[in-house]
Design an enzyme around this catalytic site. Structure first.
Site, PDB file in Angstrom:
ATOM      1  CD  GLU A 151      -3.595  -0.868   2.135  1.00 43.13           C
ATOM      2  OE1 GLU A 151      -2.747   0.062   3.576  1.00 43.13           O
ATOM      3  OE2 GLU A 151      -4.374  -1.235   2.476  1.00 43.13           O
ATOM      4  CD  GLU A 305      -4.527  -6.217   2.573  1.00 40.12           C
ATOM      5  OE1 GLU A 305      -5.001  -4.821   2.672  1.00 40.12           O
ATOM      6  OE2 GLU A 305      -2.933  -6.046   2.004  1.00 40.12           O
TER       7      GLU A 305
END
Ligand code: GAL
Length: 665
Positions: A151, A305
């Site tokens: 991320e 995710e």
């Protein structure tokens, strides 16, 4: 698009952090993975301090055993480079490589994501650990894909960042005069006489220069991309057959231009954590999936995710309802994801995220969550066997642009209530609730395959993008432009001569003044308007609806072979939906919910699909129907149920149910 090596069908699994657990737990892990049908796990994301406990000393024994165990159990590894969390020794050895806030506070180790991507020691350590991993595991049969970092989204304001920012600016502008012109530095005595005087936008007395802030965001996106590329290139050289990705995270704080980044990864992957409850979470899911598919250019992508249970929202954990995880997962698959992955496999017993849900919760496998995970595994296995194929059908696009979003986050705009994401989300929500699947497009993209394009609050637009939109209308397209669009150029400077200068000709209007609203007003046709209004003059367009003082609020113009609508205020969802219906953006769909074929009292077509019943079609004839509501719905479509093999004449969807069909066409 490149697919994880050795993974058949759809990907199913999640982040696996076995370094938190004694080794006897690993054996239960793989046994449960087999039970759940897991075939891919992301390993090593935050394992740097375990792999390299001291600078230059590596401990790979545990990871060797994990990868061997996974391989022996038919689970492939999405092996991560651990650069999102450098170990404590790294920060102590290289304090200048820890990030600094805009206030000048140097952060310390103790959480994660504490680094500056512009700091040479961090760049070098990242490249080195990626190379070390690739050298060690290049021939391991479990290695299916590389997951670089985690991320990307951390900005830094230190001197290393300043140095790199100046180089980026020099490359972009060439001269200080050009920079000064773009940034309007003549105002408030901000002229620079040497490049060294420019810093990241650090804490300052009052309003910062908006173009300085905007360029810094663009720089941070490019600088993090350079960090990704350095690792990617090392991995590619050592393991040319292994695809490389990174998980995109979404949010107003994330300085990443995903359009640009999507071109650099082998597979677009996203994380998705809807924070809203109920139907809003389902719409958020579709929104994230539609963005991912659009970033991927319509190619398959991967949900890397999501949460298998509780989600942390506004200071509270919200539990997912029974079946909700499956419905969200199916929505991602319907919209182009080739798999479903979670954070994380087993819920942590300690550490910062100990209360974040796991596919194996604290309660263990005898739990609703794990049973749902195992059931979902079966569904995905059956679906994967049928070969989920075909492009998602969407003939309407919503424009999505980071420059416009970031510029509209600037302070000092005429109303603090102007909200780019709100405007885009409304366009998506209204379409989603009425069963219309949309793509997102960048303003400079070729728009010719769409019949209509929605342009929510596109504050900033380049000349080229404006010409692109104009050409789209001229050649027969329909656009619906909403308030405060086309106002500024790519340097966030106002375009002069009447708003929205970039779009005035094809909209057939001229806006003389912006008039933010303190209170809601009712338009001539009863629609509700809030936040914003404009003094619109008609210059060829006709008024569709007016403000209480008689001035035009919503306009329509014919231009070339197309039509252009302008909405100069923030309408409620119903009001906006009426614009889309009148503009023929929302048309009669082929799918009708039983009992809703009759026109509504207003004479308009009734909603063809009940709000909350999600229908997504693929051009291969596949159709996904997901019932996010608590009522039963009948969808009058015929085909073969791909999950049961049964022939269906109409799909009976129980509350929370779903079906995947090969539709008769
Ligand atoms: C994601 C992140 C994961 C984990 C998860 C749950 O954003 O990539 O590492 O933190 O959120 O909070």
């Amino acid at each position: 698009m490149r697919w994880p090596r050795g993974v058949e069908g759809l990907c199913y699994g999640g982040d696996y952090n076995p370094e938190q657990w004694p080794e006897d737990v690993w054996k239960e892990d793989v046994a449960l993975m087999r039970r759940a049908g897991v075939n891919l796990v992301t390993v090593g994301v935050f394992s740097w301090s375990r792999i390299e406990p001291e600078e230059g000393r590596h401990d790979f024994g545990w990871l060797d055993r994990v990868l061997d165990l996974l391989e022996a159990n038919g689970v492939k590894a999405n092996l991560a480079t651990p650069t999102a969390s450098p170990p404590p020794w790294f920060g102590l050895a290289h304090p200048d490589a820890l990030n600094m806030t805009a206030e000048g506070v140097r952060l310390t180790h103790g959480s994660r994501d504490t680094y500056c991507v512009s700091a040479p020691p961090y760049q070098e350590a990242s490249r080195r650990i990626a190379a070390t991993l690739a050298e060690r595991y290049r021939d391991h049969p479990a290695l299916a894909m590389w997951h670089v970092h985690n991320e990307y989204g951390t900005a830094c304001h230190c001197d290393h960042a300043a140095h790199a920012f100046r180089a980026w600016l020099r490359e972009k502008y060439g001269t200080l005069d050009a920079l000064g012109d773009a940034w309007t530095t003549s105002f408030w005595s901000q002229r620079y006489s040497a490049w060294e005087q420019i810093t990241p936008p650090r804490a300052t007395q009052y309003l910062p220069n908006p173009t300085h802030v905007l360029d810094f965001r663009r720089f941070v996106s490019d600088e993090m991309l350079a960090h990704f590329r350095r690792q990617r290139d090392v991995l590619r050289e050592l393991t040319p057959d292994v695809p490389i990705t990174t998980n995109f995270v979404f949010g107003g704080w994330v300085p990443v231009d995903h359009w640009k980044w999507a071109r650099e990864v082998d597979l677009v992957a996203i994380d998705d954590y809807p924070a809203e409850p109920g139907l809003a979470a389902a719409e958020h899911t579709a929104f994230a999936a539609d963005l991912a598919r659009s970033w991927a250019g319509g190619a398959p992508w991967l949900l890397m995710e999501q949460a298998p249970g509780v989600i942390y929202t506004n200071g509270r954990m919200t539990a997912k309802e029974p079946g909700e995880t499956a419905r969200h997962s199916l929505s991602h698959i319907a919209r182009g994801s080739r798999g479903v992955m979670f954070f994380q496999w087993r819920a942590s017993r300690g550490g910062a995220e100990l209360w974040h849900a796991g596919m194996v919760p604290h309660a263990g496998p005898d739990s609703r969550i794990f049973r749902e995970i195992a059931e979902l595994g079966e569904v995905l296995d059956r679906l994967g066997g049928t070969g989920v194929s075909g492009a998602v059908e969407a003939d309407v696009a919503v424009l999505w642009d980071y420059d416009a979003w970031w510029a509209l986050q600037s302070r000092g705009l005429p109303s603090a209530e102007l909200d780019y994401l709100d405007a885009v989300r409304q366009a998506h929500r209204v379409a989603w609730l009425r069963g219309l699947t949309v793509d997102f497009a960048h303003p400079s993209h070729d728009l010719s395959r769409y019949r209509a394009v929605l342009v929510p609050s596109l504050y900033l637009v380049s000349d080229a993008a404006a010409a692109n939109l104009r050409g789209f209308v001229e050649r027969g397209g329909t656009v619906v432009v909403s308030f405060f669009s086309g106002v500024a150029d790519e340097h966030a400077r106002v375009r002069l001569g009447g708003h929205p200068a970039a779009f005035r000709d094809f909209l057939g209007i001229r806006v003389e003044e912006f008039l933010p609203l303190a209170e809601a007003v009712r338009l001539s046709d009863g629609r509700h308007a809030t936040i914003w209004s404009e003094h619109v003059h008609l210059e060829g367009a006709e008024a569709v609806s007016a403000y209480p003082d008689g001035r035009p609020a919503i306009t329509r113009n014919s231009f070339g072979a197309g039509s252009a609508w302008y909405v100069s205020t923030r309408l409620g969802d119903e009001g906006y939906a009426r614009v889309l219906a009148d503009a023929q953006v929302l048309t009669e769909r082929r799918v009708l919910t039983a009992g809703s074929r009759r026109p509504s009292a207003s004479g308009r077509p009734a909603p063809a699909v009940a709000p909350g019943v999600e229908i997504v079609r693929r051009d291969s004839g596949m159709l996904f129907a997901i019932n996010h509501t608590s009522e039963r719905h009948l969808v009058p479509i015929q085909g073969v149920d791909l999950l049961t093999g049964a022939r269906l004449d109409g799909v009976d969807l129980p509350p929370g149910g779903f079906a995947v069909l090969r539709e008769d066409r």
